[in-house]
Write a protein that holds these residues in place. Sequence first.
Motif, PDB file in Angstrom:
ATOM      1  N   LEU B  16       4.650  46.882  68.706  1.00 20.01           N
ATOM      2  CA  LEU B  16       6.064  47.051  69.053  1.00 20.01           C
ATOM      3  C   LEU B  16       6.953  46.127  68.232  1.00 20.01           C
ATOM      4  O   LEU B  16       8.020  46.521  67.754  1.00 20.01           O
ATOM      5  CB  LEU B  16       6.272  46.800  70.552  1.00 20.01           C
ATOM      6  CG  LEU B  16       5.678  47.870  71.468  1.00 20.01           C
ATOM      7  CD1 LEU B  16       6.048  47.590  72.914  1.00 20.01           C
ATOM      8  CD2 LEU B  16       6.163  49.249  71.050  1.00 20.01           C
ATOM      9  N   ALA B  17       6.492  44.867  68.054  1.00 14.91           N
ATOM     10  CA  ALA B  17       7.296  43.919  67.286  1.00 14.91           C
ATOM     11  C   ALA B  17       7.444  44.381  65.849  1.00 14.91           C
ATOM     12  O   ALA B  17       8.554  44.375  65.280  1.00 14.91           O
ATOM     13  CB  ALA B  17       6.648  42.526  67.336  1.00 14.91           C
ATOM     14  N   ARG B  20       9.830  47.364  65.673  1.00 16.20           N
ATOM     15  CA  ARG B  20      11.204  46.888  65.815  1.00 16.20           C
ATOM     16  C   ARG B  20      11.759  46.382  64.490  1.00 16.20           C
ATOM     17  O   ARG B  20      12.828  46.777  64.029  1.00 16.20           O
ATOM     18  CB  ARG B  20      11.224  45.700  66.765  1.00 16.20           C
ATOM     19  CG  ARG B  20      11.869  45.946  68.068  1.00 16.20           C
ATOM     20  CD  ARG B  20      11.547  44.767  68.979  1.00 16.20           C
ATOM     21  NE  ARG B  20      11.415  45.232  70.317  1.00 16.20           N
ATOM     22  CZ  ARG B  20      12.433  45.720  71.003  1.00 16.20           C
ATOM     23  NH1 ARG B  20      13.616  45.780  70.464  1.00 16.20           N
ATOM     24  NH2 ARG B  20      12.254  46.147  72.223  1.00 16.20           N
ATOM     25  N   LEU B  58       8.291  54.169  69.372  1.00 18.30           N
ATOM     26  CA  LEU B  58       9.695  53.767  69.365  1.00 18.30           C
ATOM     27  C   LEU B  58      10.290  53.866  70.760  1.00 18.30           C
ATOM     28  O   LEU B  58      11.130  53.047  71.166  1.00 18.30           O
ATOM     29  CB  LEU B  58      10.495  54.624  68.386  1.00 18.30           C
ATOM     30  CG  LEU B  58      10.454  54.256  66.889  1.00 18.30           C
ATOM     31  CD1 LEU B  58      10.299  52.759  66.709  1.00 18.30           C
ATOM     32  CD2 LEU B  58       9.333  54.931  66.158  1.00 18.30           C
ATOM     33  N   ALA B  61       9.377  50.823  72.551  1.00 13.69           N
ATOM     34  CA  ALA B  61      10.196  49.700  72.102  1.00 13.69           C
ATOM     35  C   ALA B  61      11.576  49.751  72.742  1.00 13.69           C
ATOM     36  O   ALA B  61      12.125  48.732  73.185  1.00 13.69           O
ATOM     37  CB  ALA B  61      10.305  49.703  70.577  1.00 13.69           C
ATOM     38  N   GLU B  64      11.403  48.717  76.466  1.00 11.68           N
ATOM     39  CA  GLU B  64      11.376  47.259  76.628  1.00 11.68           C
ATOM     40  C   GLU B  64      12.791  46.682  76.726  1.00 11.68           C
ATOM     41  O   GLU B  64      13.086  45.855  77.591  1.00 11.68           O
ATOM     42  CB  GLU B  64      10.659  46.635  75.426  1.00 11.68           C
ATOM     43  CG  GLU B  64       9.200  46.336  75.609  1.00 11.68           C
ATOM     44  CD  GLU B  64       8.685  45.461  74.474  1.00 11.68           C
ATOM     45  OE1 GLU B  64       7.576  44.955  74.590  1.00 11.68           O
ATOM     46  OE2 GLU B  64       9.421  45.285  73.473  1.00 11.68           O
ATOM     47  N   SER B  65      13.636  47.125  75.802  1.00 16.21           N
ATOM     48  CA  SER B  65      15.001  46.598  75.761  1.00 16.21           C
ATOM     49  C   SER B  65      15.778  46.983  77.010  1.00 16.21           C
ATOM     50  O   SER B  65      16.514  46.175  77.584  1.00 16.21           O
ATOM     51  CB  SER B  65      15.728  47.113  74.523  1.00 16.21           C
ATOM     52  OG  SER B  65      14.969  46.861  73.373  1.00 16.21           O
TER      53      SER B  65
END
Lengths: 231, 231
Positions: B16-17, B20, B58, B61, B64-65
């Motif tokens: 994920l990092a 991003r 994506l 990701a 998460e936000s």
Amino acid sequence: MGLLDEHKSERRARILAAARRHVARHGYDGLTMRDLAQAARVSVPTLYNLFGGKDAILTAALAESVERVAALHVPADTTYFGRALLGFDAGMTMIADAPDFYRRLIPLFMTSPEARPIRMRTELGFLALMTANLTAARDAGQLAEWAEPRVVAGHMFAQYMAAFLHWGVGEVDLDGFRTLALSGICHLLLGVARGRFAEEVAARARELTPRVAALADTRPTQEAPHARSAD
Amino acid sequence: MGLLDEHKSERRARILAAARRHVARHGYDGLTMRDLAQAARVSVPTLYNLFGGKDAILTAALAESVERVAALHVPADTTYFGRALLGFDAGMTMIADAPDFYRRLIPLFMTSPEARPIRMRTELGFLALMTANLTAARDAGQLAEWAEPRVVAGHMFAQYMAAFLHWGVGEVDLDGFRTLALSGICHLLLGVARGRFAEEVAARARELTPRVAALADTRPTQEAPHARSAD
DNA sequence: CCTGTTATTTTAACGTGTTATAGATTCATA
DNA sequence: TATGAATCTATAACACGTTAAAATAACAGG
């Protein structure tokens, strides 16, 4: 001008027609360039020569439809609110004509840079109609004096687009789309309309509110079938 | 629970990092599964084992936000309008945190069936906050008696989403997004707010209107650089 | 009819997302 | 420590959008 250009036009038309048919049935991902070339009796590189790519082809097909609504005749012998409804209905009937086609292409239409000219055309058409309408209303004293017709029209368009998107992702059906957009537009006009304009808007907003509330209750809360994948 | 699951979590986090970082820099199309696998020190099939596909990665990701804003604390010691602004600002600061990342993923977020849970989460969070707020306002006599809080909140969300989309396709910048959404929300509340609530909304709408008008004038009328392609 | 230009096709290739298969690695357990 | 069961990796392959190259066809003008 010569026969060469005519043949090119024929090819373009064949390609667009085949693309329309295929997308309406099998969705965006269901349309492959190789299949499209075969269906249009054309080679794959020709697709790229004539249009530029897959998105460009679908964009051209969308543009065709939008142009059909561009030349729109709105009679002046109704109330301001009635005129707004006429313009609104024109867009609705276009969509109702080939709902699958439009629905499948909503991601492309909404976000692709390729489709920006169509978005602009749609938005500017809507804004021109509504701005003229609201300006006339203001001149007749039926709009708050501080309100800016173009700004209000922009927010009305936002309601329309949001409802369109809700329909596109399968959140509501075509009737729900109509109800949602109309209610949003009425709510928006509620604060700036005056006189008879305000009365009509308020009446419609009151009438629509319970229907929108019912819509929210019947919305699916779990995942819908994937609309983008081929069936 | 075991070490095996921990390793799996580490892998997921690494993926994920890396995703991003890469998306913020090179866009959606600029991210290839092979590159991502290499950047996350993982094999390509692992990406599919852990997530299911490119969009799913994506989407995760994005989720998460969104979760980071979900636990939102809105103090009750302000006016109804002030509370609405607080909830609005929370979403804005999240976006301002990593604007490129969100902007690049707008097509995915807005239309993909994969992202529907995130859309629902965002919408329901917004609706819950605003509906509670509007209900309290109605109980205090500061809302039109016929108005339905949930319906009004839905139309407010529509304004927010439309402005978000405008920003996502490059029509306005981040400040324009904020101005547009706020103005739309104020216009919408204008017709249903009463008492002090109405005064605050009206004052803000009058103040924002010229700024929105100026925004419309400075909008590019020709094509913007393609945001989806890699740089 | 011949010639030069232009457009289309054919063929092949590249990089992409995605998936199947088989082999290696890692963990939990006896 | 040794065995068995997951799980990851490596490799290869498939279909897709897209593009380059040369070969072929269709046109316009003499």
